[in-house]
Design a protein around this motif. Structure first.
Motif, mmCIF file in Angstrom:
data_model
loop_
_atom_site.group_PDB
_atom_site.id
_atom_site.type_symbol
_atom_site.label_atom_id
_atom_site.label_comp_id
_atom_site.label_asym_id
_atom_site.label_seq_id
_atom_site.Cartn_x
_atom_site.Cartn_y
_atom_site.Cartn_z
ATOM 1 N N GLU A 206 0.832 -1.210 0.000
ATOM 2 C CA GLU A 206 0.000 0.000 0.000
ATOM 3 C C GLU A 206 0.861 1.252 0.000
ATOM 4 O OE1 GLU A 206 -3.249 1.927 3.027
ATOM 5 O OE2 GLU A 206 -3.501 -0.167 2.475
ATOM 6 N N ARG A 498 1.311 -4.456 7.489
ATOM 7 C CA ARG A 498 0.040 -4.848 6.881
ATOM 8 C C ARG A 498 0.113 -6.301 6.407
ATOM 9 N NH1 ARG A 498 0.776 0.504 5.480
ATOM 10 N NH2 ARG A 498 -0.961 1.894 5.982
ATOM 11 N N ASP A 499 1.121 -6.583 5.598
ATOM 12 C CA ASP A 499 1.307 -7.926 5.047
ATOM 13 C C ASP A 499 2.800 -8.171 4.967
ATOM 14 O OD1 ASP A 499 1.543 -10.228 3.492
ATOM 15 O OD2 ASP A 499 -0.224 -9.760 2.297
ATOM 16 N N GLN A 522 0.817 -8.956 11.728
ATOM 17 C CA GLN A 522 0.218 -8.548 10.454
ATOM 18 C C GLN A 522 -1.241 -8.137 10.661
ATOM 19 O OE1 GLN A 522 1.462 -11.089 6.968
ATOM 20 N NE2 GLN A 522 1.902 -12.546 8.603
ATOM 21 N N SER A 523 -1.579 -6.961 10.141
ATOM 22 C CA SER A 523 -2.959 -6.483 10.270
ATOM 23 C C SER A 523 -3.834 -6.920 9.107
ATOM 24 C CB SER A 523 -2.973 -4.952 10.376
ATOM 25 O OG SER A 523 -2.409 -4.364 9.216
ATOM 26 N N ARG A 524 -3.216 -7.239 7.965
ATOM 27 C CA ARG A 524 -3.995 -7.695 6.807
ATOM 28 C C ARG A 524 -3.243 -8.867 6.188
ATOM 29 N NH1 ARG A 524 -4.565 -1.725 4.032
ATOM 30 N NH2 ARG A 524 -5.176 -0.634 5.931
ATOM 31 N N THR A 525 -3.825 -10.031 6.269
ATOM 32 C CA THR A 525 -3.128 -11.198 5.731
ATOM 33 C C THR A 525 -4.125 -12.205 5.189
ATOM 34 O OG1 THR A 525 -1.762 -13.109 6.331
ATOM 35 C CG2 THR A 525 -3.017 -12.088 8.109
ATOM 36 N N LYS A 529 -9.010 -11.836 9.264
ATOM 37 C CA LYS A 529 -8.830 -10.723 10.183
ATOM 38 C C LYS A 529 -7.457 -10.782 10.809
ATOM 39 C CE LYS A 529 -10.946 -8.353 14.085
ATOM 40 N NZ LYS A 529 -12.064 -8.343 15.072
ATOM 41 N N GLY A 530 -6.706 -9.711 10.659
ATOM 42 C CA GLY A 530 -5.354 -9.680 11.194
ATOM 43 C C GLY A 530 -5.317 -9.145 12.610
ATOM 44 N N TYR A 532 -3.221 -6.126 15.165
ATOM 45 C CA TYR A 532 -2.390 -4.933 15.216
ATOM 46 C C TYR A 532 -1.332 -5.083 16.303
ATOM 47 C CZ TYR A 532 -5.863 -2.781 12.175
ATOM 48 O OH TYR A 532 -6.691 -2.497 11.123
#
Length: 605
Positions: A206, A498-499, A522-525, A529-530, A532
């Protein structure tokens, strides 16, 4: 990275000094990084409305009925950003509908301009012009100021901006700021050559992040100030050349005048320096240099004084009415929405109101100065060198590109991060062609006594919590800690990404036994749901509590204040409540005392 380039040498570490995880035995007092699953915290139910409250008004008519003011009309507006208000106007006020500018730049401002009063109040005075630009007679024979002649041409035809006592020539201001653009003594802007540059993130991330190795071998001595682990360097990043030319085009300044020497006379203040003394000045410079190195033309939202200045030099009567309306008391609600709406640059304003052509000196007198950007070093500056002519000294930084929407439909990068990305791409493309480019970064030692550097010590356990580019200075902390002879020293890293496949910074570059020292959250994987980094702080409550209560224990937090910084602070308070069995107020006071003692250090932005 290209394999043919020189390798960076770092001090070797011995395996017996690598921080090992505390053994699960009664003798071990230090908890280890534990396994934790995603913690799904239930959301707090909405707080019910108090029974004692009662809605007494919903409209201007209700307000008028309550306050009992006859013969007036209340125009109730909300100007955005929490500044709602009610403006009282007399019934005799007349309005008109003014044709708005018909161009994409104006429409992108999203101004909700309806009927405009024919009489406006509260208009500010035309702002003062604090400096002037005068032509220089016989410009070709005019010498530049003595302090700006500090560069020489080296044998390999590369430009060296290090101060010398030999005969000098004029600074090339296309790559280095004029010498009057400088911070407080003893600092001067140094032209650091880029030794290497690479992108840390991978396609699909991102946000893009770049790593730079800057050669500071010949950095001049500055009264004992030296690079320090955890410190930050200042960078005098210029405005993008295309943006500068666009603004000069909009102001109808001929191209043959842009690089012609002019005499700048100021009546006082610091302009065009950054942190210089407040005093009148007379300098020989150019219009291009002033816009490129001295004025911020894209980072700050417009002020009423700037809009009033534009209105003064607007020839179209309808455009002038709109600008004056934004400056007036009657247009306060629209102005507030304007300030808190889409990001606006100076070029967009000039495109939106094309008949406004303020003189350059008057315009620059009312713009913010172009300030330095600060970047934390991501290495131990005393441990990196290149085997060339002994040992060339390097410092390393990581820069994440900041982007906002452009009114033309594409992204616009920040001043500092955009400059670094342009330099990185030039370097990478040149290396692909087999070339070794001479690209520079105008920088200075900057903040070597910032909280991260000031509170770093070689003793005591240390927990490093960061997300995104906030983990960059922690890499230097780990390097310094791993080379310390006292093997009892412990260091742990909680890194939020994030990933990990796309934007985990410095993966595999933290030293041996990295997996035991560092844990990635990881918050987005994979669509699931990741978690924080603040969730992991709660999961590692035993470790957090052990470190903060140890002798010389330190908890460092670095990264964005919005989201990560606030979330980690809340998690630390909850850890203290749980492990210390105290109330929220007592837990908050506990971390406040730890911050005063230098054991809890948060560097957020």
């Amino acid at each position: 990275m290209i394999s043919s380039r020189p390798h960076v040498l770092r001090t070797a570490t011995t395996s017996h000094c690598i921080p090992e995880e505390p053994m699960a035995s009664p003798k071990s007092t230090a908890p280890s990084l534990t396994y934790s699953s995603s913690s799904d915290e239930p959301e707090e139910p909405p707080r019910p409305r108090r029974a004692s409250t009662k809605l007494i008004s919903q409209s201007a008519a209700d307000v008028q009925r309550l306050i009992g003011v006859p013969g007036t009309r209340l125009i109730e507006k909300c100007c955005g950003g929490g500044c709602c208000m009610a403006v009282t106007k007399t019934d005799t006020l007349t309005f008109e509908r003014v044709p708005l500018p018909d161009n994409d730049a104006f429409r992108a401002l999203q101004l909700k301009v309806g009927l405009i009063p024919t009489t406006l109040s509260g208009l500010p005075d035309v702002p003062a012009k604090t400096f002037s630009l005068e032509s220089v007679k016989n410009a070709s024979a005019t010498a530049a100021p003595a302090e700006s002649t500090v560069s020489v041409e080296t044998k390999d035809n590369s430009t060296d901006f290090t101060p010398h006592t030999v005969e000098t020539v004029k600074i090339d201001t296309s790559v280095h700021p004029p010498n009057f653009v400088q911070p407080h003594p003893p600092y001067n802007v140094y032209s650091a050559k880029i030794f290497s540059a690479r992108e840390l993130t991978r396609p699909g991330a991102e946000k893009r992040t770049y790593h730079f190795d800057l050669d500071v071998t010949d950095y001049p001595e500055e009264l004992g100030v030296d690079f320090k682990v955890g410190g930050a360097v200042g960078v005098m990043a210029p405005n993008e050349p295309e943006v500068v030319d666009e603004m000069l085009d909009l102001l109808l300044i001929p191209r043959f005048l842009r690089d012609r020497p002019v005499l700048l006379k100021t009546g006082g203040g610091r302009w065009p320096t950054v942190w210089g003394e407040e005093q009148p000045r007379e300098l020989i410079t150019t219009r291009r240099d002033l816009v490129t190195w001295c004025s911020d033309i894209q980072s700050y939202p417009p002020t009423k004084h700037l809009l009033r200045l534009m209105a003064e030099y607007t020839t179209d009567p309808n455009q002038k009415k709109v600008l004056l309306y934004l400056c007036s008391a009657e247009g306060q609600n629209v102005f507030c929405d304007f300030r808190t709406g889409p990001h606006v640059t100076m070029s967009q304003l000039l495109h939106a109101f094309p008949s406004s052509k303020p003189p350059l000196d008057h315009l620059l007198s009312n713009l913010q100065q172009l300030m330095p950007r600060f970047y934390s070093m991501s290495n131990d500056p005393h441990e990196s060198c290149v085997p060339r002519s002994g040992c060339s000294r390097l410092i390393e930084i990581a820069v994440t590109v900041h982007e906002t929407n452009n009114w033309r439909g594409g992204p616009r990068t920040g001043v500092g991060s955009g400059f670094f990305e342009r330099q990185a791409r030039k370097f990478i493309e040149a290396e692909k062609r087999g070339e070794k480019p001479d690209l520079r970064v105008p920088m200075f030692k900057g903040l070597m006594a910032n909280p991260l550097a000031k509170e770093f010590i070689s003793d005591g356990p240390m927990l490093l919590i960061g997300a995104g580019v906030g983990v960059a200075p922690f890499r230097g902390f780990v390097q310094r800690r791993l080379k310390n002879a006292n093997c009892a020293n412990k260091v742990w890293v909680l890194q939020g990404v994030r990933d990990s496949l796309l934007d985990e910074l410095y993966s595999g570059e933290w030293g041996v036994h990295e997996d035991e020292v560092k844990k990635v959250v990881q918050s987005r994987t994979g669509g699931s749901k990741g978690k924080y980094v603040q969730d992991e702080v709660r999961a590692q409550a035993d470790l957090v509590w052990f470190i903060i209560n140890s002798l010389d224990g330190r908890v460092f937090v670095c990264g964005s204040s919005k989201g990560m910084g606030e979330g980690v602070e809340e998690a630390l308070v909850e850890v203290a409540m749980m492990k210390g069995n105290v109330s929220r107020e007592e837990a908050t006071e506990f971390w406040g005392l730890k911050k005063e003692a230098g054991q809890y250090i948060a560097e957020t932005w």
